[in-house]
Structure formats: C-alpha cells, structure tokens
Enzyme design. Structure first.
Site, mmCIF file in Angstrom:
data_model
loop_
_atom_site.group_PDB
_atom_site.id
_atom_site.type_symbol
_atom_site.label_atom_id
_atom_site.label_comp_id
_atom_site.label_asym_id
_atom_site.label_seq_id
_atom_site.Cartn_x
_atom_site.Cartn_y
_atom_site.Cartn_z
ATOM 1 C CB CYS A 96 44.875 28.905 46.302
ATOM 2 S SG CYS A 96 44.289 29.743 44.834
ATOM 3 C CG ASN A 118 39.061 30.533 43.049
ATOM 4 O OD1 ASN A 118 37.939 30.849 42.658
ATOM 5 N ND2 ASN A 118 39.579 29.369 42.755
ATOM 6 C CB SER A 170 38.369 26.194 42.143
ATOM 7 O OG SER A 170 37.858 27.176 41.269
ATOM 8 C CB CYS A 211 43.760 28.843 51.887
ATOM 9 S SG CYS A 211 43.073 27.255 52.340
ATOM 10 C CB CYS A 228 40.851 25.627 54.558
ATOM 11 S SG CYS A 228 41.758 26.274 53.159
#
Length: 139
Positions: free
Chosen positions: A12, A15, A38, A86, A90
């Site tokens: 995300c 994080n 993560s 995100c 990514c």
C-alpha cells in the site's frame, strides 16, 4: 506458484495500515506456511497506532513492525502481489499473480472504522489462503 512455501507481498502507499494488518493476519493464519512481505510506495514513519490496537484486540501483535520501502526485489521474489491503493507505483513483472484489494485507508480513522477494515482484510486473507491451498489456523 512455488512448490514449497509461496511468498506473498502486500503493498500500500504508506505500509502503515492495510498492508501491515494483512501481513499480520497472513503470518498468523498460515502458521509459517507462507512467506509474508509488506512494503509501501511512500512508507510512513510508523505503523498506524489504531491499526496496532485493532489487531491487538484479536491477539495479533504488529506493534514491532516498521514501514518498508517497496523494492523491485520484493516483487521479483513474490508469487502473489496484493496491492491496496498504490496504483502505478507498483512494479509489474510478467508471470506474477496480482490482486488489487480496494479497502478504506485506515489513516486518520477512528477505531470503529479501522475494525471494519481489519475484518475485511481478514476475510480477504482467508480467501487468499484457500486459493493457495494453505489451510488457515484458528486464531
């Protein structure tokens, strides 16, 4: 999918909330059967304290976690990449399984909203485990 232990990466923006809760659930419910990573595209300074509190209510401690910067290496070693808002930040690698989970961002939200996000994250993690043929432990 790797034959031994699949690796799942939750991503995300900061994080600090959704991805940390998802990682906490997956670590707990897979009982070590899944490698859990993560990261965030713009990691925050700390894990959201309200997310920590919501997870602690279920006996899952994410207080010691620290937001991490998303790297191409983390994506490269993962079998499954779960994104949570995100967007284009990514990296994409062919052959990976990608899922985008649309979840409310718990940043700045009260405990009641964060509990709802937490419960939605748990339900999705349980479905993810089933899709990986990894039995969920009780927890």
């Amino acid at each position: 999918m790797s034959v031994s232990r699949p690796t799942v990466l939750f991503v995300c923006v900061h994080n600090a909330g959704r991805s940390q809760m998802a990682a906490g659930f997956l670590r707990e419910l897979s009982a070590g059967s899944v490698e859990v990573l993560s990261a965030g595209s713009m990691p925050g300074d700390q894990v959201n304290p309200v997310a920590v509190e919501a997870m602690a209510e279920l006996g899952i401690d994410i207080a010691g976690e620290q937001p991490k910067k998303l790297s191409e290496d983390a994506v490269r070693v993962s079998d499954v990449v779960i994104t949570m808002g995100c967007g284009d930040e990514c990296p994409f690698f062919p052959g990976k399984r990608y899922e985008d989970w649309e979840l409310t961002d718990p940043a700045g939200q009260g405990l009641d909203v964060v509990r709802e996000v937490r419960d939605e994250v748990r339900a999705r993690v349980e479905k993810l485990l089933a899709s990986l043929d990894v039995p969920a432990t009780e927890g």
